[in-house]
Design a protein around this motif. Structure first.
Motif, PDB file in Angstrom:
ATOM      1  N   THR A 156       0.837  -1.203   0.000  1.00 20.20           N
ATOM      2  CA  THR A 156       0.000   0.000   0.000  1.00 20.20           C
ATOM      3  C   THR A 156       0.867   1.246   0.000  1.00 20.20           C
ATOM      4  N   SER A 157       0.248   2.408  -0.263  1.00 19.71           N
ATOM      5  CA  SER A 157       0.991   3.660  -0.228  1.00 19.71           C
ATOM      6  C   SER A 157       1.265   4.037   1.219  1.00 19.71           C
ATOM      7  N   ASN A 158       2.479   4.520   1.496  1.00 16.42           N
ATOM      8  CA  ASN A 158       2.812   4.967   2.844  1.00 16.42           C
ATOM      9  C   ASN A 158       2.477   6.454   2.989  1.00 16.42           C
ATOM     10  N   PRO A 159       2.476   7.030   4.179  1.00 14.34           N
ATOM     11  CA  PRO A 159       2.085   8.430   4.375  1.00 14.34           C
ATOM     12  C   PRO A 159       2.807   9.417   3.473  1.00 14.34           C
ATOM     13  N   PRO A 160       4.155   9.354   3.293  1.00 11.76           N
ATOM     14  CA  PRO A 160       4.776  10.348   2.397  1.00 11.76           C
ATOM     15  C   PRO A 160       4.249  10.270   0.972  1.00 11.76           C
ATOM     16  N   SER A 161       4.047   9.011   0.453  1.00 12.59           N
ATOM     17  CA  SER A 161       3.573   8.891  -0.922  1.00 12.59           C
ATOM     18  C   SER A 161       2.122   9.334  -1.036  1.00 12.59           C
ATOM     19  N   LEU A 162       1.353   9.218   0.098  1.00 12.82           N
ATOM     20  CA  LEU A 162      -0.021   9.696   0.065  1.00 12.82           C
ATOM     21  C   LEU A 162      -0.066  11.207  -0.097  1.00 12.82           C
ATOM     22  N   ARG A 163       0.885  11.907   0.559  1.00 10.37           N
ATOM     23  CA  ARG A 163       0.929  13.363   0.372  1.00 10.37           C
ATOM     24  C   ARG A 163       1.266  13.707  -1.081  1.00 10.37           C
ATOM     25  N   THR A 164       2.192  12.930  -1.647  1.00 13.28           N
ATOM     26  CA  THR A 164       2.506  13.141  -3.069  1.00 13.28           C
ATOM     27  C   THR A 164       1.289  12.834  -3.942  1.00 13.28           C
ATOM     28  N   SER A 165       0.573  11.751  -3.566  1.00 16.75           N
ATOM     29  CA  SER A 165      -0.626  11.392  -4.348  1.00 16.75           C
ATOM     30  C   SER A 165      -1.677  12.485  -4.262  1.00 16.75           C
ATOM     31  N   LEU A 166      -1.794  13.112  -3.074  1.00 13.53           N
ATOM     32  CA  LEU A 166      -2.770  14.191  -2.933  1.00 13.53           C
ATOM     33  C   LEU A 166      -2.431  15.355  -3.861  1.00 13.53           C
ATOM     34  N   LEU A 167      -1.122  15.716  -3.906  1.00 12.88           N
ATOM     35  CA  LEU A 167      -0.715  16.812  -4.794  1.00 12.88           C
ATOM     36  C   LEU A 167      -0.967  16.446  -6.257  1.00 12.88           C
ATOM     37  N   ILE A 168      -0.616  15.209  -6.610  1.00 12.13           N
ATOM     38  CA  ILE A 168      -0.827  14.772  -7.996  1.00 12.13           C
ATOM     39  C   ILE A 168      -2.325  14.742  -8.327  1.00 12.13           C
ATOM     40  N   THR A 169      -3.143  14.294  -7.351  1.00 17.89           N
ATOM     41  CA  THR A 169      -4.596  14.240  -7.578  1.00 17.89           C
ATOM     42  C   THR A 169      -5.160  15.626  -7.848  1.00 17.89           C
TER      43      THR A 169
END
Length: 363
Positions: free
Chosen positions: A108-121
């Motif tokens: 699964t995505s970890n917290p840092p990558s989730l922040r990146t995913s939020l920006l990309i989203t």
């Protein structure tokens, strides 16, 4: 509020475009973070993009939208995009975590990558929304331009028709005025034909096309009208095959050609002559099998011929006017697929031949 009808074909096309966009985003993201699992990136990108698309593209069908853009008016537009991005991120991430842990055996995505995913989203959601906004607005403007071109063409055709009718009318009234003084009975007969002709012409001029049989009926009225004035000097034959009676043609298309044949072909001759109007179908030897056959309309006269007519005492302005109008009407309706030829017949006289693709008759 009752929701408007949804174009599901258009929605499916939008969804497939969103899928391609999310795959591109996942691939670009993987190019900058090759240490991460590509399958996980694709899964999260597709899920977030799908939920975002569903919220925005389906949600705007239930909100009053501007006709030129298809998007909600005022603050509701940005609010819908924000709601779509938030829903897409939360729902897509939650479902991605669930699938990775329980069914797909992916990290699964970890917290840092989730922040990146939020920006990309956010960036991808805004970019995708602007893309569909621009595409809808461009499509709306193109439709308006096509509608404007159609109205311009119809207006141009109507203008050409209104230019033709006075041309014929003034010549006929001049002939009628001359006949009243020398033969009142013939003038009365001629006036009756003129009234019948104008009544039928008025009905035909309200449409851009009418059956070929109606076109021949108008020519018969006109030739009968001219025969009153010319007597035995004018003979005519109308040859219309039964199979072509319902073929659609522009109203009064052949009128100026017949008028020219009388004025510049038969009238300069003391003995007059014969006018033959005929219709037939032709299919070119090199034409594709799927191409429609050509409808050929011919006005042939045994009159003075082109050279004699050009040097006669009659003005040739009418010839040029009629031919120019016929060519302009053909070009407006059929483009380069239509032609008008004026040639000197080998046995004397002149032939005017019109060719254009045969269109199916309207039910």
């Amino acid at each position: 509020m009752i929701p408007r009808a949804i174009d599901w074909i258009s929605k499916l096309r939008h969804f497939l475009q969103v899928l391609a966009f999310t795959l591109a985003v996942a691939t670009i993201q993987y190019a900058f973070m090759p240490e991460r699992n590509y399958g996980t990136m694709v899964l999260y990108s597709v899920l977030i993009g799908s939920f975002t698309w569903a919220t925005i593209d389906l949600g705007r069908e239930w909100i009053p939208s501007a006709a030129e853009t298809g998007w909600p008016i005022g603050w509701q537009g940005p609010a819908l995009v924000f709601a779509g991005i938030a829903t897409g991120y939360l729902a897509g991430t939650h479902l991605g975590d669930l699938l990775c842990r329980q069914y797909l055996d992916l990290p699964t995505s970890n917290p840092p990558s989730l922040r990146t995913s939020l920006l990309i989203t956010v960036l991808a959601g805004v970019a995708g929304s602007y893309y569909f906004y621009s595409v809808h607005k461009s499509s709306y403007l193109e439709g308006k331009m096509a509608e404007a071109r159609l109205h311009a063409s119809e207006a141009r055709l109507k203008l050409l028709e209104t230019q033709l009718e006075p041309h014929m009318l003034f010549n006929t009234l001049a002939n009628l005025r001359a006949l009243i003084g020398v033969d009142p009975q013939q003038a009365q007969t001629m006036l009756d034909h003129l009234i019948a002709y104008l009544r039928a012409t008025l009905m035909a001029s309200r449409a851009t096309q009418h059956p070929l049989a109606d076109e021949f009926d108008r020519l018969r009225d006109y030739l009968e009208l001219m025969a009153v004035r010319m007597g035995p000097r004018l003979r005519f034959t109308l040859d219309l095959p039964q199979a072509l009676r319902e073929a659609p043609v522009p109203p009064l298309l052949l009128q100026p050609l017949v008028e020219n044949a009388i004025r510049h072909g038969l009238e300069p001759q003391v003995s007059g002559g014969l006018i033959t109007v005929s219709a037939r179908l032709e299919r070119g030897a090199e034409a594709p099998a799927t191409a429609p056959p050509q409808l050929v309309l011919e006005v042939h006269d045994t009159g003075a011929g082109l050279n004699m007519g050009r040097h006669s005492s009659h003005s040739t302005a009418g010839t040029h006017f009629g031919l120019v109008q016929v060519r302009e009407r053909l070009a407006t309706l059929y483009g380069s697929a239509a032609t008008l030829e004026l040639i000197a017949a080998s046995a004397g006289g002149t032939s005017a031949t019109v060719r254009f693709p045969l269109q199916p008759a309207q039910p």
